[in-house]
Scaffold this motif. Structure first.
Motif, PDB file in Angstrom:
ATOM      1  N   ARG A   1       0.507  -0.889  -0.105  1.00 56.17           N
ATOM      2  CA  ARG A   1      -0.268   0.159   0.037  1.00 56.17           C
ATOM      3  C   ARG A   1       1.187   1.643   0.051  1.00 56.17           C
ATOM      4  N   VAL A   2       1.833   1.364   0.811  1.00 56.77           N
ATOM      5  CA  VAL A   2       3.011   2.172   0.903  1.00 56.77           C
ATOM      6  C   VAL A   2       3.366   2.640  -0.122  1.00 56.77           C
ATOM      7  N   LEU A   3       3.628   1.233  -1.019  1.00 53.47           N
ATOM      8  CA  LEU A   3       4.664   1.764  -2.617  1.00 53.47           C
ATOM      9  C   LEU A   3       3.098   2.055  -3.109  1.00 53.47           C
ATOM     10  N   THR A   4       2.620   2.011  -3.576  1.00 53.95           N
ATOM     11  CA  THR A   4       1.583   2.471  -4.440  1.00 53.95           C
ATOM     12  C   THR A   4       1.087   3.458  -4.119  1.00 53.95           C
TER      13      THR A   4
ATOM     14  N   GLU B   1       4.268   6.325  -5.146  1.00 59.04           N
ATOM     15  CA  GLU B   1       4.425   6.225  -6.607  1.00 59.04           C
ATOM     16  C   GLU B   1       3.011   6.956  -6.524  1.00 59.04           C
ATOM     17  N   GLN B   2       1.894   7.441  -6.084  1.00 52.23           N
ATOM     18  CA  GLN B   2       1.024   8.165  -6.303  1.00 52.23           C
ATOM     19  C   GLN B   2       1.281   9.287  -6.205  1.00 52.23           C
ATOM     20  N   ALA B   3       2.113   9.345  -5.071  1.00 49.71           N
ATOM     21  CA  ALA B   3       2.121  11.198  -4.628  1.00 49.71           C
ATOM     22  C   ALA B   3       3.377  11.668  -5.502  1.00 49.71           C
TER      23      ALA B   3
ATOM     24  N   LEU C   1      13.556   6.225  -6.190  1.00 48.50           N
ATOM     25  CA  LEU C   1      13.580   6.793  -5.796  1.00 48.50           C
ATOM     26  C   LEU C   1      13.058   7.957  -6.979  1.00 48.50           C
ATOM     27  N   ASN C   2      12.006   8.753  -6.965  1.00 47.94           N
ATOM     28  CA  ASN C   2      12.241   9.650  -8.147  1.00 47.94           C
ATOM     29  C   ASN C   2      12.735  11.595  -7.875  1.00 47.94           C
TER      30      ASN C   2
END
Lengths: 143, 143
Positions: free
Chosen positions: B56-59, B62-64, B81-82
């Motif tokens: 959940r956190v990874l998703t 990603e969305q953030a 990391l982005n």
DNA sequence: CTCATTGCAAATCCTTTGCATAACC
DNA sequence: GGTTATGCAAAGGATTTGCAATGAG
């Protein structure tokens, strides 16, 4: 394109499911098919095959060099006839639509980028993910 | 790099699991991590988190826009990391080793190939699959 | 205190496997 | 007839989801 007994030449017994799958790829308008799609298309044509067999046949065909497997994003494998000519893929992330392309300059620089780093590049090796913006697109992948 | 309350700025409550995951990415030597790897690394550091929470956190990250997700071939997603700078990936099919690269010429022609066909290209959009030929490589992906 | 988040277990999705039966040559 | 291939159902791995308990503001 493939002789009726082409299967034998690659060391596979010429069985009904295998012939069905192969001719499906040769006849299909849609070049890239998932196992599920192959399964449903065969059922729709009145052929009685098991999904497990489809998976096995697709894997055998891939190993025999008749098909190429791609994973694309989205979790499912898709297969296409291996007709020898090298090309790359642009894949729509929205609907799964795939277009093929070839760009000699990209080929060259891609190969250089890889070999500079010690990599050996694969044949069908390059994927671009994008949005196809087709009118019908913004939907889910039609499986 | 990320303020302690960076999470709030992207609209996420600053919870323990989220902080742990984020600092793992910031501290890890390995830039690309799968959910399973994150999970095991956190367990190894004595943190008690559930695998479902990791997913959940990874998703959410990603969305953030904090992380980028890649699927690569092999069935599992990996995250990195982005940090804003655009780059592409060469992925070893044998061991999962990933190297990043940037080639302006490829960028340009890739964009052209896509837009010529009506596609809108994604940011991290290009993948090259290859063999890394590293001495330690020909093994399975170490997960 | 109230709502978002977590953890666990069960559920899903895609793919593979075990095994008895059926199809090839 | 002896193998190899098939079909079904069960197993598998990765990821998601339902739900009650916990935690953050």
């Amino acid at each position: 394109m493939h002789q009726p007994d082409h299967l034998k030449t690659v060391g596979l017994k010429s069985t009904l499911p295998r012939l069905k799958v192969l001719s499906l790829f040769e006849a299909s308008k849609q070049r890239h098919l998932s196992a599920e799609e192959v399964y449903k298309l065969l059922l729709a044509s009145g052929d009685d095959v098991g999904l497990a067999t489809i998976y096995r046949v697709l894997t055998q065909f891939e190993q025999a060099g008749l098909l190429m497997r791609h994973h694309f994003e989205g979790g499912k494998s898709v297969f296409e006839l291996n007709q020898g000519e090298h090309h790359d893929h642009i894949v729509c992330m929205q609907c799964g639509h795939v277009e093929e392309f070839y760009d000699a300059t990209i080929e060259a620089r891609q190969k250089k980028a890889a070999t500079d780093r010690g990599f050996t590049i694969h044949d069908h090796s390059l994927y671009i993910y994008a949005d196809c913006n087709k009118p019908k697109c913004p939907n889910k992948i039609q499986s």
